[in-house]
Design a protein around this motif. Sequence first.
Motif, short mmCIF file in Angstrom:
data_model
loop_
_atom_site.label_atom_id
_atom_site.label_comp_id
_atom_site.label_asym_id
_atom_site.label_seq_id
_atom_site.Cartn_x
_atom_site.Cartn_y
_atom_site.Cartn_z
N LYS A 13 0.70 14.15 10.50
CA LYS A 13 0.57 13.64 11.87
C LYS A 13 1.30 12.31 12.06
N VAL A 14 1.71 11.72 10.96
CA VAL A 14 2.44 10.44 11.04
C VAL A 14 3.92 10.76 11.25
N ARG A 15 4.40 10.49 12.45
CA ARG A 15 5.75 10.90 12.82
C ARG A 15 6.54 9.74 13.44
N LEU A 53 0.82 -1.20 0.00
CA LEU A 53 0.00 0.00 0.00
C LEU A 53 0.87 1.26 0.00
N LEU A 54 1.97 1.22 0.71
CA LEU A 54 2.89 2.37 0.69
C LEU A 54 3.51 2.56 -0.69
N LEU A 55 3.93 1.47 -1.32
CA LEU A 55 4.49 1.58 -2.67
C LEU A 55 3.45 2.14 -3.64
N ASP A 56 2.22 1.68 -3.52
CA ASP A 56 1.16 2.17 -4.40
C ASP A 56 0.89 3.65 -4.16
N ARG A 57 1.03 4.09 -2.93
CA ARG A 57 0.79 5.50 -2.60
C ARG A 57 1.79 6.39 -3.33
N PHE A 58 3.03 5.95 -3.44
CA PHE A 58 4.02 6.73 -4.18
C PHE A 58 3.72 6.73 -5.68
N GLU A 59 3.14 5.63 -6.17
CA GLU A 59 2.83 5.53 -7.59
C GLU A 59 1.52 6.21 -7.94
N ASN A 60 0.54 6.14 -7.04
CA ASN A 60 -0.80 6.68 -7.31
C ASN A 60 -1.23 7.58 -6.16
N SER A 61 -0.73 8.78 -6.17
CA SER A 61 -0.99 9.69 -5.05
C SER A 61 -2.45 10.14 -4.98
N GLU A 62 -3.18 9.91 -6.07
CA GLU A 62 -4.57 10.38 -6.09
C GLU A 62 -5.54 9.39 -5.43
N GLN A 102 9.32 9.05 4.58
CA GLN A 102 9.58 9.64 3.28
C GLN A 102 8.27 10.11 2.62
N GLY A 103 7.21 9.33 2.81
CA GLY A 103 5.92 9.72 2.25
C GLY A 103 5.44 11.06 2.80
N ARG A 104 5.66 11.27 4.09
CA ARG A 104 5.25 12.55 4.68
C ARG A 104 6.03 13.71 4.06
N LYS A 105 7.30 13.51 3.78
CA LYS A 105 8.12 14.57 3.20
C LYS A 105 7.60 15.00 1.83
N TYR A 106 6.94 14.07 1.12
CA TYR A 106 6.40 14.38 -0.21
C TYR A 106 4.89 14.61 -0.17
N SER A 107 4.37 14.84 1.03
CA SER A 107 2.94 15.13 1.21
C SER A 107 2.04 14.00 0.73
N GLY A 133 -6.22 6.23 -2.33
CA GLY A 133 -5.74 5.59 -1.12
C GLY A 133 -5.69 6.52 0.08
N SER A 134 -5.15 5.98 1.13
CA SER A 134 -5.13 6.63 2.42
C SER A 134 -3.86 7.46 2.60
N ASP A 135 -3.97 8.49 3.45
CA ASP A 135 -2.76 9.22 3.83
C ASP A 135 -2.14 8.62 5.08
N PHE A 136 -2.62 7.46 5.50
CA PHE A 136 -2.08 6.65 6.59
C PHE A 136 -2.28 7.27 7.98
N GLU A 137 -3.08 8.31 8.08
CA GLU A 137 -3.33 8.84 9.42
C GLU A 137 -4.13 7.85 10.25
N TRP A 138 -5.17 7.26 9.65
CA TRP A 138 -5.96 6.27 10.38
C TRP A 138 -5.13 5.04 10.70
N GLU A 139 -4.38 4.56 9.72
CA GLU A 139 -3.56 3.37 9.93
C GLU A 139 -2.51 3.62 11.03
N TRP A 140 -1.95 4.80 11.06
CA TRP A 140 -0.96 5.13 12.08
C TRP A 140 -1.59 5.11 13.47
N ASP A 141 -2.75 5.70 13.60
CA ASP A 141 -3.44 5.70 14.90
C ASP A 141 -3.77 4.27 15.34
#
Length: 281
Positions: free
Chosen positions: A118-120, A66-75, A108-113, A77-85
């Motif tokens: 909130k994921v730290r 899912l993280l790899l897909d997020r970098f490929e398809n930023s439009e 790295q994903g956070r650095k590229y928005s 999926g999740s921004d992982f805030e829920w998953e992080w919590d």
Amino acid sequence: MAIKHLEHSSLASSLEPSLLKALRHSISGCVPHWQLELTSEVYREVHLRVASAESDPEFLGATCVLLLDRFENSERGSDFEWEWDAFATRYQRADAPTRAAIMNGLDQGRKYSLVSDKVRPSIPDCTTKPVHDVVRPLLQLAKSLTEEEREWIANADYGEDVKTHLRALNELLETGDCIYPPGETWFPAEVVELVSHGDENPGFVGCTALVLINAIADNDCRANADFRWKSHRISYSSLAPSQRCAIQGGFRHLYEVIRDWNPYSDQSAPERLPTDSFLPL
């Protein structure tokens, strides 16, 4: 690191053969832009597995996909805030390589928005090995420099101040940590750094280890390790296995603990990068 985890995971083959093929292609001679090209159906299955942490044994592998897909398809999926919590503790309890893969991916994903601000992840979250486990094999390489290699190193500054460099080098290698004396920026650092710039030089490996030990100690404040990875990374992959693992491990540790460590900051990435450009475990 995430790719290596996934290649041996049943998740890849259980979703569809094309996913495993894409992952294997990406760890061949060159690494292309990510083109996993997950279909919407496969993406939904991956997302369900990520949301089923308590019952799905492939939860961590699915998170990597899912993280790899997020970098490929930023439009999508999740921004992982829920998953992080919901799952940060699960990520932290994973084996060290998997934990570091996920945490560095999130960071790295956070650095590229691409991931919520909130994921730290903390530095320990992102670190594969404790510092003493990284430094120990580097010390072994440095202290294994032979008398002949030490003499050659001492002559590296065009034969200037040979006796002073040799004495300083021997004294440094007799210490427990091989850290340059406070305030000392020349003896023996100058010749050590010169020798570490050429794999044809006697003592190249030991001098590279000394550069890394001191870069780890001072957070690479002079960008010595940064510059060497950018300039000599191909040479490191040709070393004997134990030497290669120790040297590459030192560089990887710097990447994991220094948030803005980026040897390629002044370079534009080509379409395909050789795998030697990446930091393995």
